[in-house]
Write an enzyme that holds these catalytic residues in place. Structure first.
Site, PDB file in Angstrom:
ATOM      1  N   GLN A   1     -17.137 115.988 101.316  1.00  0.00           N
ATOM      2  CA  GLN A   1     -17.634 114.789 100.640  1.00  0.00           C
ATOM      3  C   GLN A   1     -19.163 114.807 100.566  1.00  0.00           C
ATOM      4  O   GLN A   1     -19.757 114.502  99.525  1.00  0.00           O
ATOM      5  CB  GLN A   1     -17.157 113.549 101.411  1.00  0.00           C
ATOM      6  CG  GLN A   1     -17.632 112.241 100.834  1.00  0.00           C
ATOM      7  CD  GLN A   1     -16.916 111.884  99.538  1.00  0.00           C
ATOM      8  OE1 GLN A   1     -15.703 111.885  99.485  1.00  0.00           O
ATOM      9  NE2 GLN A   1     -17.667 111.588  98.492  1.00  0.00           N
TER      10      GLN A   1
ATOM     11  N   ARG B   1     -16.711 116.385  93.646  1.00  0.00           N
ATOM     12  CA  ARG B   1     -15.896 116.978  94.716  1.00  0.00           C
ATOM     13  C   ARG B   1     -15.334 118.328  94.262  1.00  0.00           C
ATOM     14  O   ARG B   1     -15.278 119.287  95.026  1.00  0.00           O
ATOM     15  CB  ARG B   1     -14.742 116.034  95.091  1.00  0.00           C
ATOM     16  CG  ARG B   1     -15.167 114.660  95.627  1.00  0.00           C
ATOM     17  CD  ARG B   1     -15.840 114.787  96.984  1.00  0.00           C
ATOM     18  NE  ARG B   1     -14.995 115.520  97.922  1.00  0.00           N
ATOM     19  CZ  ARG B   1     -13.943 114.999  98.578  1.00  0.00           C
ATOM     20  NH1 ARG B   1     -13.624 113.731  98.420  1.00  0.00           N
ATOM     21  NH2 ARG B   1     -13.230 115.742  99.411  1.00  0.00           N
TER      22      ARG B   1
ATOM     23  N   ASP C   1     -18.440 103.030 102.397  1.00  0.00           N
ATOM     24  CA  ASP C   1     -17.094 103.602 102.581  1.00  0.00           C
ATOM     25  C   ASP C   1     -16.188 102.431 102.962  1.00  0.00           C
ATOM     26  O   ASP C   1     -16.675 101.321 103.244  1.00  0.00           O
ATOM     27  CB  ASP C   1     -17.164 104.663 103.710  1.00  0.00           C
ATOM     28  CG  ASP C   1     -15.848 105.393 103.953  1.00  0.00           C
ATOM     29  OD1 ASP C   1     -14.876 105.203 103.194  1.00  0.00           O
ATOM     30  OD2 ASP C   1     -15.782 106.162 104.941  1.00  0.00           O
TER      31      ASP C   1
ATOM     32  N   HIS D   1     -16.308 114.424 107.343  1.00  0.00           N
ATOM     33  CA  HIS D   1     -15.787 114.660 105.987  1.00  0.00           C
ATOM     34  C   HIS D   1     -16.833 115.508 105.264  1.00  0.00           C
ATOM     35  O   HIS D   1     -17.524 115.050 104.349  1.00  0.00           O
ATOM     36  CB  HIS D   1     -15.554 113.322 105.284  1.00  0.00           C
ATOM     37  CG  HIS D   1     -14.689 113.410 104.060  1.00  0.00           C
ATOM     38  ND1 HIS D   1     -14.103 114.587 103.627  1.00  0.00           N
ATOM     39  CD2 HIS D   1     -14.310 112.453 103.164  1.00  0.00           C
ATOM     40  CE1 HIS D   1     -13.409 114.347 102.527  1.00  0.00           C
ATOM     41  NE2 HIS D   1     -13.521 113.072 102.226  1.00  0.00           N
TER      42      HIS D   1
ATOM     43  N   ARG E   1      -6.469 118.389 106.274  1.00  0.00           N
ATOM     44  CA  ARG E   1      -6.869 116.982 106.491  1.00  0.00           C
ATOM     45  C   ARG E   1      -5.972 116.436 107.591  1.00  0.00           C
ATOM     46  O   ARG E   1      -4.740 116.399 107.438  1.00  0.00           O
ATOM     47  CB  ARG E   1      -6.687 116.176 105.200  1.00  0.00           C
ATOM     48  CG  ARG E   1      -6.821 114.683 105.415  1.00  0.00           C
ATOM     49  CD  ARG E   1      -6.878 113.878 104.116  1.00  0.00           C
ATOM     50  NE  ARG E   1      -8.178 113.996 103.485  1.00  0.00           N
ATOM     51  CZ  ARG E   1      -8.671 113.113 102.599  1.00  0.00           C
ATOM     52  NH1 ARG E   1      -7.957 112.052 102.244  1.00  0.00           N
ATOM     53  NH2 ARG E   1      -9.857 113.285 102.061  1.00  0.00           N
TER      54      ARG E   1
ATOM     55  N   CYS F   1     -17.648 106.877  98.513  1.00  0.00           N
ATOM     56  CA  CYS F   1     -16.806 108.079  98.545  1.00  0.00           C
ATOM     57  C   CYS F   1     -15.445 107.823  97.921  1.00  0.00           C
ATOM     58  O   CYS F   1     -14.763 108.766  97.533  1.00  0.00           O
ATOM     59  CB  CYS F   1     -16.674 108.596  99.973  1.00  0.00           C
ATOM     60  SG  CYS F   1     -15.986 107.390 101.131  1.00  0.00           S
TER      61      CYS F   1
HETATM   62  N1   CP Z   1     -13.165 110.469  99.125  1.00  0.00           N
HETATM   63  C1   CP Z   1     -11.989 111.077  99.410  1.00  0.00           C
HETATM   64  O1   CP Z   1     -11.905 111.992 100.248  1.00  0.00           O
HETATM   65  O2   CP Z   1     -10.948 110.619  98.692  1.00  0.00           O
HETATM   66  P1   CP Z   1      -9.407 110.953  98.943  1.00  0.00           P
HETATM   67  O3   CP Z   1      -9.040 110.325 100.270  1.00  0.00           O
HETATM   68  O4   CP Z   1      -8.689 110.357  97.796  1.00  0.00           O
HETATM   69  O5   CP Z   1      -9.239 112.437  99.028  1.00  0.00           O
HETATM   70  N1  NVA Z   2     -13.561 106.890 106.186  1.00  0.00           N
HETATM   71  C1  NVA Z   2     -12.491 107.022 105.223  1.00  0.00           C
HETATM   72  C2  NVA Z   2     -12.821 108.055 104.207  1.00  0.00           C
HETATM   73  C3  NVA Z   2     -11.817 108.161 103.109  1.00  0.00           C
HETATM   74  C4  NVA Z   2     -12.154 109.228 102.104  1.00  0.00           C
HETATM   75  C5  NVA Z   2     -11.200 107.358 105.932  1.00  0.00           C
HETATM   76  O1  NVA Z   2     -11.207 108.156 106.876  1.00  0.00           O
HETATM   77  O2  NVA Z   2     -10.162 106.811 105.551  1.00  0.00           O
END
Ligand code: CP
Ligand code: NVA
Length: 302
Positions: free
Chosen positions: A133, A288, A220, A130, A103, A260
């Site tokens: 997700q 997930r 989101d 993502h 990530r 999400c």
């Molecule tokens: N939706 C999601 O990816 O959550 P986190 O940022 O908690 O991993």
């Molecule tokens: N768009 C959000 C998704 C979090 C799971 C971010 O990047 O923070």
């Protein structure tokens, strides 16, 4: 499947196969069946330079349930955080671990990691996508309303964020109607949409018009990770793009609401709507785990 780097580079058969597999894995887990252990003897590294609750925990649990061991690294832990190039990190880790879950803020970096490490690499969120997700989301849609075929999915809010982009590619591959309801500056650029070339994807600035007849209202956060400096401006620009009872009133009577997570009540979604749809939203979060196990099983079993 060697890597899972984006929905863009995935395809219909792969996505459908993952949703099928995730559904089977969920049933097996519910029955106490943990006999599928394709990661036995493997160590997977998780490199996260951004916060995470769902993704981190579901990957760590999933790797363990599939027989492997997970090692978690924040950006403080590796020399990467002190400037060691990603390609050198990749070449070192590629000789020691069996897979990587990353990530960060750079899709290009995870693609470089995959190339230089030569070990399976999974995108756990970048600035562009993502993908994990979206596999869990599609699984949830199938559980809740039977599937995405002939359904209208409306993404309300930051239509230019990573999650929205993965939705756009999912619509391209799977053919459902996707409407992005976002303000002018936060809809995907016209040249991006032209490159995607999906007639079933559209952008509408009026969230009520966009939500008419929707089967899924999806949202989101307004302020994605890394965008905190823009928080005040974003909260102003997005103030009309809240999933609330007004949007549900024009949606299909059986519409589901998805998020999400993490959710910011009173911003992108009201407390009332989130709590009324909590069963869907928290099943989506649980999924997930099953979706990511399906991705790793697919990688490990070729
Ligand atoms: N939706 C999601 O990816 O959550 P986190 O940022 O908690 O991993
Ligand atoms: N768009 C959000 C998704 C979090 C799971 C971010 O990047 O923070």
């Amino acid at each position: 499947m060697k890597n899972f780097l984006s929905i863009e580079c995935s395809c219909r058969e792969e996505i459908e196969g993952l949703v099928e597999s995730a559904t089977r894995l969920k049933a097996a887990r519910a029955a106490g069946d943990f006999t599928l252990r394709p990661l036995e003897g493997q160590c997977w590294g998780m490199m996260f330079s951004k916060s995470s609750t769902r993704t981190r925990v579901s990957f760590e649990v999933g790797i363990g349930e599939l027989g492997g061991t997970a090692m978690f690294f924040s950006s403080r832990d590796l020399q990467l955080g002190r400037g060691e190039p990603i390609r050198d990190t990749a070449r070192v880790l590629g000789r020691m671990i069996h897979g990587a879950v990353i990530r960060n803020d750079s899709q290009a970096e995870i693609e470089e990691f995959a190339e230089y490490s030569r070990i399976p690499t999974i995108n756990a969120l970048t600035e562009l996508e993502h993908p994990c997700q979206i596999v869990a989301d599609l699984m949830t849609i199938r559980e809740r309303i039977g599937g995405w075929e002939k359904k209208k999915i409306v993404f309300v809010g930051d239509g230019d964020c990573n999650v929205a982009r993965s939705w756009i590619w999912a619509a391209k591959h799977l053919g459902f109607e996707l409407v992005i309801a976002g303000p002018g500056d936060f809809c995907p650029a016209a040249d991006y949409l032209a490159a995607v070339d999906a007639p079933n994807v559209s952008c509408v600035h009026d969230p009520v018009e966009a939500s008419a007849g929707a089967h899924v209202l999806y949202t989101d956060v307004w302020v994605s990770m890394g965008m905190e400096d823009e928080a005040a401006r974003r909260e102003e620009v997005f103030s009309g793009y809240q999933v609330n009872t007004g949007l549900l009133a024009v949606a299909d009577p059986n519409a589901i609401v998805m998020h999400c997570l993490p959710a910011y009540r009173g911003k992108e979604i009201t407390e009332e709507v989130l709590e009324a749809h909590a069963e869907t939203i928290f099943s989506e979060a649980e999924n997930r785990l099953h979706a990511q196990k399906a991705i790793m099983v697919s990688i490990a079993t070729g």
